[in-house]
Every structure is written in structure tokens, then in C-alpha cells.
Design an enzyme around this catalytic site. Sequence first.
Site, mmCIF file in Angstrom:
data_model
loop_
_atom_site.group_PDB
_atom_site.id
_atom_site.type_symbol
_atom_site.label_atom_id
_atom_site.label_comp_id
_atom_site.label_asym_id
_atom_site.label_seq_id
_atom_site.Cartn_x
_atom_site.Cartn_y
_atom_site.Cartn_z
ATOM 1 N N TYR A 28 58.321 -30.773 -3.079
ATOM 2 C CA TYR A 28 59.765 -31.084 -3.077
ATOM 3 C C TYR A 28 59.949 -31.886 -4.459
ATOM 4 O O TYR A 28 61.153 -32.254 -4.908
ATOM 5 C CB TYR A 28 60.070 -31.822 -1.968
ATOM 6 C CG TYR A 28 60.012 -31.100 -0.807
ATOM 7 C CD1 TYR A 28 61.137 -29.699 -0.583
ATOM 8 C CD2 TYR A 28 59.347 -31.464 0.102
ATOM 9 C CE1 TYR A 28 60.849 -29.125 0.592
ATOM 10 C CE2 TYR A 28 59.448 -30.785 1.414
ATOM 11 C CZ TYR A 28 60.122 -29.457 1.588
ATOM 12 O OH TYR A 28 59.852 -28.788 2.833
ATOM 13 N N HIS A 106 67.860 -24.362 -1.229
ATOM 14 C CA HIS A 106 66.399 -24.630 -0.972
ATOM 15 C C HIS A 106 65.692 -25.191 -2.059
ATOM 16 O O HIS A 106 65.555 -24.369 -3.042
ATOM 17 C CB HIS A 106 65.655 -23.557 -0.044
ATOM 18 C CG HIS A 106 66.304 -23.467 1.133
ATOM 19 N ND1 HIS A 106 66.515 -24.066 2.114
ATOM 20 C CD2 HIS A 106 66.857 -22.307 1.711
ATOM 21 C CE1 HIS A 106 67.179 -23.658 3.152
ATOM 22 N NE2 HIS A 106 67.584 -22.412 2.781
#
Length: 160
Positions: A28, A106
Site C-alpha cells: 500500500y 483500489h
Amino acid sequence: MAKSPDQTIYVLNGPNLNLLGTREPETYGHATLADVEKLCADTAAQFGLRADCRQSNREGELVDFIHEAHARKAAGIIINAGGYSHTSIALHDALKAVAIPTVEVHISNIHARESFRHHSFTAKAAIAVLCGFGIDGYRLAINGLAAKIGVKAVGAGSKA
Ligand code: CA2
């Protein structure tokens, strides 16, 4: 000029995204949720839009935010519903019900990960989906949403 009476876009982040920048940087990245929200505010401002950024770890609260966006006649929604993307018929139904132009984001490429991440219920209610661009996906999503709803960058398009 936005077609909606309101110049606000809602940026909704779901469960665990408050942990951004603190764990799993290989997946991430290092940016925090605050960094994402600043990026969204700055990008929205380029279009004369205001980004109202919300995060919740609770499905029902995310449904409430979608209803609130409708009540406030928001011009659009950017949503990263996190894990609820893959499970939540309630979020899908809320997005379909309000019919606000929605772009799903996302951070990671969900299609290059576990098979349980490959399907998104919320994506079926979105006009577009972006994944795998890291947090830059939010900037790209706002640009795409602005184009879809006919909002031009401030100062653009005024020349003959
Ligand atoms: O790639 C994405 O943006 C996801 O929506 C993130 C979700 C995941 O369930 C989706 O499949 C893909 C998870 C968010 C968890 O965020 C964390 C951030 C930092 C550390 C731990 C979790």
C-alpha cells in the site's frame, strides 16, 4: 460548470484504510490516509470542486455517507470500500440507489492478488474502476470523474 447543484465530491475510504502508511508498505506504499485526503482536496480544487473525505471501518456508516452524499446533492463519489468491496451487497445497493456518478479506486492491483479480491460488488455500481496506481489512483479517479460529469479544470477552456 458542474451539472450537479452541489460542487462537492465525496471521497469514501473503507475499513483499515486508516492504517495506510503504518503497515504493509510493500502493498500500500508509505503515504498515510491524511496524504490521500490532501491529494484528493488538491485535485478536486483544480476543478473548482470540494472533496469531502470520510473513512469508516463500519459498513453501515459507509452506507450512511452514501445517503448523505445524495441528500447533499453531491456531484460525485470516489470510493475505496477496502475489503467491503468484495463482500458488500449493501454498499452496492446504496450506490445504485443514489445513482451518483461513482469511481471505484483500489491502491493495489486487486487482480494480481488473491482470487477473493478479484470480484467487487461496488464496482458494478461504479462508472469506472481504477486499481494498481497506488494512491495516485485517487488523483486519476477525480480527473476521470470530472471529465465524466462535465467539469473542466479551473481556468481551462475559456480561450477561443
Ligand atoms: O488496494 C486497495 O485499495 C484495497 O481496497 C485495500 C483493502 C483490501 O481489502 C482490498 O482488497 C484492496 C485493504 C485496506 C487495508 O489497508 C491497510 C493499509 C495499511 C496497512 C494495513 C491495511
